[in-house]
Design a protein around this motif. Structure first.
Motif, mmCIF file in Angstrom:
data_model
loop_
_atom_site.group_PDB
_atom_site.id
_atom_site.type_symbol
_atom_site.label_atom_id
_atom_site.label_comp_id
_atom_site.label_asym_id
_atom_site.label_seq_id
_atom_site.Cartn_x
_atom_site.Cartn_y
_atom_site.Cartn_z
ATOM 1 N N UNK A 87 -1.094 -41.524 26.245
ATOM 2 C CA UNK A 87 -1.580 -41.866 24.899
ATOM 3 C C UNK A 87 -2.779 -42.797 24.966
ATOM 4 N N UNK A 88 -2.688 -43.777 25.858
ATOM 5 C CA UNK A 88 -3.792 -44.729 26.023
ATOM 6 C C UNK A 88 -5.047 -44.008 26.522
ATOM 7 N N UNK A 89 -4.882 -43.069 27.453
ATOM 8 C CA UNK A 89 -6.018 -42.319 28.003
ATOM 9 C C UNK A 89 -6.656 -41.450 26.924
ATOM 10 N N UNK A 90 -5.849 -40.766 26.125
ATOM 11 C CA UNK A 90 -6.380 -39.928 25.045
ATOM 12 C C UNK A 90 -7.135 -40.766 24.024
ATOM 13 N N UNK A 91 -6.605 -41.941 23.699
ATOM 14 C CA UNK A 91 -7.278 -42.826 22.750
ATOM 15 C C UNK A 91 -8.617 -43.301 23.311
ATOM 16 N N UNK A 92 -8.643 -43.622 24.584
ATOM 17 C CA UNK A 92 -9.879 -44.088 25.229
ATOM 18 C C UNK A 92 -10.934 -42.975 25.249
ATOM 19 N N UNK A 93 -10.518 -41.740 25.558
ATOM 20 C CA UNK A 93 -11.445 -40.609 25.559
ATOM 21 C C UNK A 93 -12.006 -40.370 24.158
ATOM 22 N N UNK A 94 -11.145 -40.449 23.150
ATOM 23 C CA UNK A 94 -11.597 -40.270 21.765
ATOM 24 C C UNK A 94 -12.579 -41.369 21.387
ATOM 25 N N UNK A 95 -12.291 -42.584 21.801
ATOM 26 C CA UNK A 95 -13.163 -43.728 21.517
ATOM 27 C C UNK A 95 -14.546 -43.532 22.153
ATOM 28 N N UNK A 96 -14.552 -42.961 23.353
ATOM 29 C CA UNK A 96 -15.805 -42.727 24.071
ATOM 30 C C UNK A 96 -16.514 -41.453 23.606
ATOM 31 N N UNK A 97 -15.832 -40.639 22.786
ATOM 32 C CA UNK A 97 -16.429 -39.405 22.289
ATOM 33 C C UNK A 97 -16.479 -38.302 23.326
ATOM 34 N N UNK A 98 -15.583 -38.341 24.286
ATOM 35 C CA UNK A 98 -15.540 -37.323 25.341
ATOM 36 C C UNK A 98 -14.634 -36.199 24.879
ATOM 37 N N UNK A 99 -15.200 -34.975 24.867
ATOM 38 C CA UNK A 99 -14.415 -33.812 24.462
ATOM 39 C C UNK A 99 -13.592 -33.306 25.633
ATOM 40 N N UNK A 100 -12.398 -32.814 25.316
ATOM 41 C CA UNK A 100 -11.512 -32.266 26.330
ATOM 42 C C UNK A 100 -10.511 -31.356 25.650
ATOM 43 N N UNK A 101 -9.866 -30.526 26.441
ATOM 44 C CA UNK A 101 -8.822 -29.680 25.881
ATOM 45 C C UNK A 101 -7.608 -30.562 25.591
ATOM 46 N N UNK A 103 -4.605 -29.904 25.973
ATOM 47 C CA UNK A 103 -3.497 -29.706 26.899
ATOM 48 C C UNK A 103 -3.885 -30.003 28.346
ATOM 49 N N UNK A 104 -4.916 -30.843 28.539
ATOM 50 C CA UNK A 104 -5.331 -31.213 29.893
ATOM 51 C C UNK A 104 -4.201 -31.953 30.599
ATOM 52 N N UNK A 105 -4.132 -31.771 31.913
ATOM 53 C CA UNK A 105 -3.130 -32.478 32.703
ATOM 54 C C UNK A 105 -3.502 -33.959 32.789
ATOM 55 N N UNK A 106 -2.531 -34.752 33.173
ATOM 56 C CA UNK A 106 -2.789 -36.183 33.345
ATOM 57 C C UNK A 106 -3.856 -36.418 34.404
ATOM 58 N N UNK A 107 -3.828 -35.602 35.467
ATOM 59 C CA UNK A 107 -4.834 -35.734 36.521
ATOM 60 C C UNK A 107 -6.235 -35.473 35.977
ATOM 61 N N UNK A 108 -6.366 -34.444 35.104
ATOM 62 C CA UNK A 108 -7.675 -34.117 34.507
ATOM 63 C C UNK A 108 -8.135 -35.263 33.602
ATOM 64 N N UNK A 109 -7.214 -35.841 32.842
ATOM 65 C CA UNK A 109 -7.572 -36.967 31.972
ATOM 66 C C UNK A 109 -8.027 -38.162 32.805
ATOM 67 N N UNK A 110 -7.324 -38.428 33.891
ATOM 68 C CA UNK A 110 -7.724 -39.523 34.792
ATOM 69 C C UNK A 110 -9.119 -39.267 35.335
ATOM 70 N N UNK A 111 -9.369 -38.018 35.736
ATOM 71 C CA UNK A 111 -10.671 -37.648 36.296
ATOM 72 C C UNK A 111 -11.784 -37.848 35.266
ATOM 73 N N UNK A 112 -11.541 -37.438 34.021
ATOM 74 C CA UNK A 112 -12.534 -37.632 32.963
ATOM 75 C C UNK A 112 -12.835 -39.100 32.743
#
Length: 122
Positions: A87-101, A103-112
């Motif tokens: 949840x924290x990672x998804x919020x951070x990506x949204x805050x940064x404006x980074x688009x992603x699927x 249903x990305x895996x946790x590893x993909x979110x970490x990589x982003x």
């Protein structure tokens, strides 16, 4: 042997020790430097405490329990250590404006997040 209760100090035999301890007397010894009696052994019963003394101990106990709860929580978080919070990672990506699927895996979110951190640091 000397026992003390309040301002009363008595000289007793060793055989009477348990009786006096149960009646609220503390075993004491004279400290020659300060010229005062130091408690060597606490009474086992027969003592009464004021409401103020009880409240002080009760408040201290509540504070100690709260501190223990905080420390247990901190320890639990520390044990998690590097555990990933999706949840924290998804919020951070949204805050940064980074688009992603979604249903990305946790590893993909970490990589982003790591890629963004490395690009942002350059």
């Amino acid at each position: 042997m000397k026992v003390k209760k309040g301002s009363r100090i008595l000289q007793i035999d060793d055989s009477e020790k348990s009786t006096y301890l149960s009646e609220g007397y503390d075993v004491v010894e004279l400290d020659k430097e300060t010229n005062s009696y130091e408690v060597v052994e606490e009474a086992t019963g027969g003592k009464t405490y004021s409401i103020a003394e009880y409240k002080a101990v009760s408040d201290e106990l509540k504070q100690a329990k709260a501190t223990i709860a905080e420390l247990e929580l901190a320890l639990k978080k520390a044990k998690k250590g590097g555990e990933f919070d999706r949840k924290e990672a998804l919020a951070k990506l949204a805050e940064l404006g980074i688009e992603h699927k979604g249903n990305d895996s946790n590893d993909k979110l970490k990589e982003l997040l790591e890629t963004e951190a490395n690009e942002g640091g350059e």
